[in-house]
Scaffold this active site. Structure first.
Site, PDB file in Angstrom:
ATOM      1  N   HIS A  32       0.897  -1.182  -0.018  1.00 14.13           N
ATOM      2  CA  HIS A  32      -0.104  -0.285   0.319  1.00 14.13           C
ATOM      3  C   HIS A  32       0.968   1.069  -0.135  1.00 14.13           C
ATOM      4  O   HIS A  32       0.451   2.170  -0.882  1.00 14.13           O
ATOM      5  CB  HIS A  32      -1.117   0.210   1.318  1.00 14.13           C
ATOM      6  N   LYS A  56     -16.444  -7.113   3.857  1.00  7.51           N
ATOM      7  CA  LYS A  56     -15.192  -8.017   4.405  1.00  7.51           C
ATOM      8  C   LYS A  56     -15.423  -8.793   5.727  1.00  7.51           C
ATOM      9  O   LYS A  56     -16.814  -8.825   5.890  1.00  7.51           O
ATOM     10  CB  LYS A  56     -13.601  -7.870   3.562  1.00  7.51           C
ATOM     11  N   ARG A 106      -1.805  -6.099  -8.154  1.00  7.79           N
ATOM     12  CA  ARG A 106      -0.471  -6.645  -8.041  1.00  7.79           C
ATOM     13  C   ARG A 106      -0.478  -8.421  -8.970  1.00  7.79           C
ATOM     14  O   ARG A 106       0.791  -8.260  -9.662  1.00  7.79           O
ATOM     15  CB  ARG A 106      -1.084  -7.051  -6.984  1.00  7.79           C
ATOM     16  N   SER A 144      -2.834  -7.728   2.932  1.00  9.15           N
ATOM     17  CA  SER A 144      -3.912  -7.811   4.292  1.00  9.15           C
ATOM     18  C   SER A 144      -3.616  -9.181   5.003  1.00  9.15           C
ATOM     19  O   SER A 144      -3.225  -9.254   6.151  1.00  9.15           O
ATOM     20  CB  SER A 144      -4.459  -6.136   4.557  1.00  9.15           C
TER      21      SER A 144
HETATM   22  O1  PNS Z   1      -8.710  -3.006   0.335  1.00 12.21           O
HETATM   23  P1  PNS Z   1     -10.355  -3.318  -0.908  1.00 12.21           P
HETATM   24  O2  PNS Z   1     -10.888  -3.972   0.586  1.00 12.21           O
HETATM   25  O3  PNS Z   1      -9.883  -3.627  -2.060  1.00 12.21           O
HETATM   26  O4  PNS Z   1     -10.857  -2.235  -1.057  1.00 12.21           O
HETATM   27  C1  PNS Z   1     -12.462  -2.164  -1.544  1.00 12.21           C
HETATM   28  C2  PNS Z   1     -12.680  -1.089  -1.786  1.00 12.21           C
HETATM   29  C3  PNS Z   1     -13.132   0.161  -0.775  1.00 12.21           C
HETATM   30  C4  PNS Z   1     -12.137  -0.186  -2.652  1.00 12.21           C
HETATM   31  C5  PNS Z   1     -14.515  -1.167  -2.604  1.00 12.21           C
HETATM   32  O5  PNS Z   1     -15.069  -1.881  -0.722  1.00 12.21           O
HETATM   33  C6  PNS Z   1     -15.285   0.260  -2.174  1.00 12.21           C
HETATM   34  O6  PNS Z   1     -15.300   0.961  -3.109  1.00 12.21           O
HETATM   35  N1  PNS Z   1     -15.973   0.304  -1.460  1.00 12.21           N
HETATM   36  C7  PNS Z   1     -17.426   1.299  -1.373  1.00 12.21           C
HETATM   37  C8  PNS Z   1     -18.600   0.679  -2.067  1.00 12.21           C
HETATM   38  C9  PNS Z   1     -18.354   1.163  -3.188  1.00 12.21           C
HETATM   39  O7  PNS Z   1     -18.669   1.963  -3.653  1.00 12.21           O
HETATM   40  N2  PNS Z   1     -19.731  -0.204  -4.341  1.00 12.21           N
HETATM   41  C10 PNS Z   1     -19.150   0.207  -5.672  1.00 12.21           C
HETATM   42  C11 PNS Z   1     -18.316   0.431  -6.220  1.00 12.21           C
HETATM   43  S1  PNS Z   1     -17.605  -1.492  -6.750  1.00 12.21           S
END
Ligand code: PNS
Length: 177
Positions: A32, A56, A106, A144
């Site tokens: 990150h 999650k 990645r 993570s």
């Molecule tokens: O680190 P992560 O868990 O892969 O991040 C995921 C994240 C936070 C980027 C994603 O879950 C997110 O944007 N959530 C907010 C809800 C949203 O906007 N959903 C619609 C887009 S798919």
């Protein structure tokens, strides 16, 4: 007068670029941080945004703990700030005046999920662009989830997360005797 391609006018007209780097960051890894450093070189302002209500598994670290770690780890970046958000990412981006979302890829395995999210975000708000960047090769296997799993089993993760994260992991996770 010279004829410039349309894209050139767009460049001349370019203003400050603010991007959101969203994620769960449970916990922050060197992967990150590597992406934050790369992103901060490209955009004018980078907001690292921690999702508050993740779908999650139950996070190991609370949102304030993750926020503290990110603030501490990014303190030397003059154009990086840390925030938290809830709801749709595009709504948060719009509220922040950010035109871009930064995400790391990645490996090919990340691509499908990232493409789906990028396309959904574009559908929700065509004004928000997703920028993909690749972390350094040495972090391509770091996640993570793996960090937590390896640490729980007594593995050494000290070269894969910042020292402050190692300290927090030690305080939070009982390791095998
Ligand atoms: O680190 P992560 O868990 O892969 O991040 C995921 C994240 C936070 C980027 C994603 O879950 C997110 O944007 N959530 C907010 C809800 C949203 O906007 N959903 C619609 C887009 S798919």
């Amino acid at each position: 007068m010279a004829e410039w391609p349309e894209a050139t006018y767009a460049l001349v007209d370019m203003h400050t670029v603010k991007a959101i780097y969203p994620g769960t960051f449970d916990p922050l890894t060197n992967g990150h941080l590597d992406l934050i450093a790369r992103g901060a070189k490209i955009v004018d302002e980078l907001v690292v945004a921690i999702l508050r209500n993740t779908e999650k598994e139950t996070p190991l670290f609370t949102v304030p703990e993750r926020e503290e770690m990110l603030i501490e780890a990014t303190r030397d970046f003059r154009n990086v700030s840390v925030m938290t958000f809830d709801g749709l990412l595009v709504d948060f981006a719009r509220a922040q005046g950010a035109k871009a979302v930064l995400r790391g890829i990645r490996a090919i395995s990340d691509y499908e999920y990232e493409l789906q999210m990028a396309m959904m975000n574009r559908k929700l708000d065509p004004e928000v662009e997703t920028l993909f960047m690749m972390p350094a090769e040495k972090y391509t296997y770091v996640s993570s989830r793996l960090i937590k799993g390896v640490f729980r089993l007594g593995g050494d993760v000290s070269s894969l997360v910042p020292p402050l994260v190692v300290e927090r992991l030690k305080a939070k996770v009982p390791t095998p005797a």
